[in-house]
Design an enzyme around this catalytic site. Sequence first.
Site, PDB file in Angstrom:
ATOM      1  N   CYS A  89      56.031 -17.547  10.072  1.00  0.00           N
ATOM      2  CA  CYS A  89      56.895 -16.952  11.084  1.00  0.00           C
ATOM      3  C   CYS A  89      56.266 -15.647  11.567  1.00  0.00           C
ATOM      4  CB  CYS A  89      58.308 -16.741  10.570  1.00  0.00           C
ATOM      5  SG  CYS A  89      58.396 -16.086   8.922  1.00  0.00           S
ATOM      6  N   GLY A  90      54.995 -15.713  11.878  1.00  0.00           N
ATOM      7  CA  GLY A  90      54.327 -14.563  12.448  1.00  0.00           C
ATOM      8  C   GLY A  90      54.313 -13.399  11.476  1.00  0.00           C
TER       9      GLY A  90
END
Lengths: 286, 134
Positions: A89-90
């Site tokens: 998720c980044g």
Amino acid sequence: MPENLRDIKRRIKSVKNTQQITRAMKLVSGAKLRRAQMAVEAARPFAGRLRELVANIATHAGDKHPLLAEVQGEQKVELLVLCADRGLCGSFNSNILKGAHRFVESRDKAGEESHLNLFGRKAADYFRRREVPTLRQRTDQTGKIGVELARSLADELMDDFLQKKVDAVHVIYTEFRSAMSQTVRIERLLPIPRPTGESEIDYRFAPSPDAILGELLPRFVRNQVFQMLLESIASEHGARMTAMESATRNASEMIDHLTLRYNRARQASITSEILEIVSGAEALTS
Amino acid sequence: MASHLKLEIVTPEQLLVETEVEEVIVPAYDGLRGLLPDHEPLVTNLRVGLLSYVAEGQTYKLVVGKGILEIHENQVSVLVEEGSLPESIDFVKHKKLRQAAIEQLESPDDSTDFLQAQRQLEEAEVFLDLSFTK
């Protein structure tokens, strides 16, 4: 340089597979994000009203309530870290964890104790690897975020605070702005920051203001935690959606690039074959 | 003199009711309390029970969990832990809560919080009772 056609083909296929996965993940987090976003927005009226009410009443009741009492200096602090269970998720997790780590280190330098209360498997893994001791941790519970979970978390924090195990409780979480933008925030949960300004409303209290505050403040703290959990989960899905979207886009670019190379290589081999045939035929006729 | 109250009922999860009403009756900690327009500013604790309000001559009923009520300048804010229409009470959920509380009380172990269990039992019973009211 003639490249191996089969190798390129194999790579294209593998990138395509990856892209399929990232695209599916993007769709899934998109759907989850919508739900989480709705939950955040639906929870705002309650939180807002509650905040107003605390501000209005706290000024009437004086400083007596222990959750409001200001402490001199924060020698022992508890930090609640709201993080995700899963990655991809980044920079969602790493932003939070970096922030939390910095917080702990700066407190260490100042000679103050800090205790970590971790939420999310990523946080637990991170601090275990770095051998930072933790007070408590909860993992694999992001699926169960709700009023109940918030209540048990908040009650734990209030217990620690009221039994004077810690002088203050801070929370580090990600505030949700939009799918593209989230901010890491550190807020003091306990003691409850003193509301500023005097309230002009002359309330009658039934029962006494202190009894009301006794009910209201724990509820307020629980709701704060609930709200932060909702923000955090919405941010997680937002971050994941954005990350997966760019991963999908990158995969597309890579496929285009590889396809070009594949075609070029194929053309090169065809050309060289024709050359061979032509020169072979010429050799026969001459 | 105002003729209406602005009523807002919110739970942590959502805004349940936002409407103009002529009268509200709430389950305050010490008994039912009726609120009419131009009520004095008041803050009171609420217990689990039946809340009713009259809007345009029609009476509406709602079962609410514990919470707090605030009224000033004809603005009524009801903050409760949960709330539902009597006919849409989650019967199974409250039945389970009640059963769990009874088990806790009958065979307590070290982690039993008697007050909490007792409260849970009482609340579940109120919800169960009210699920049959019309």
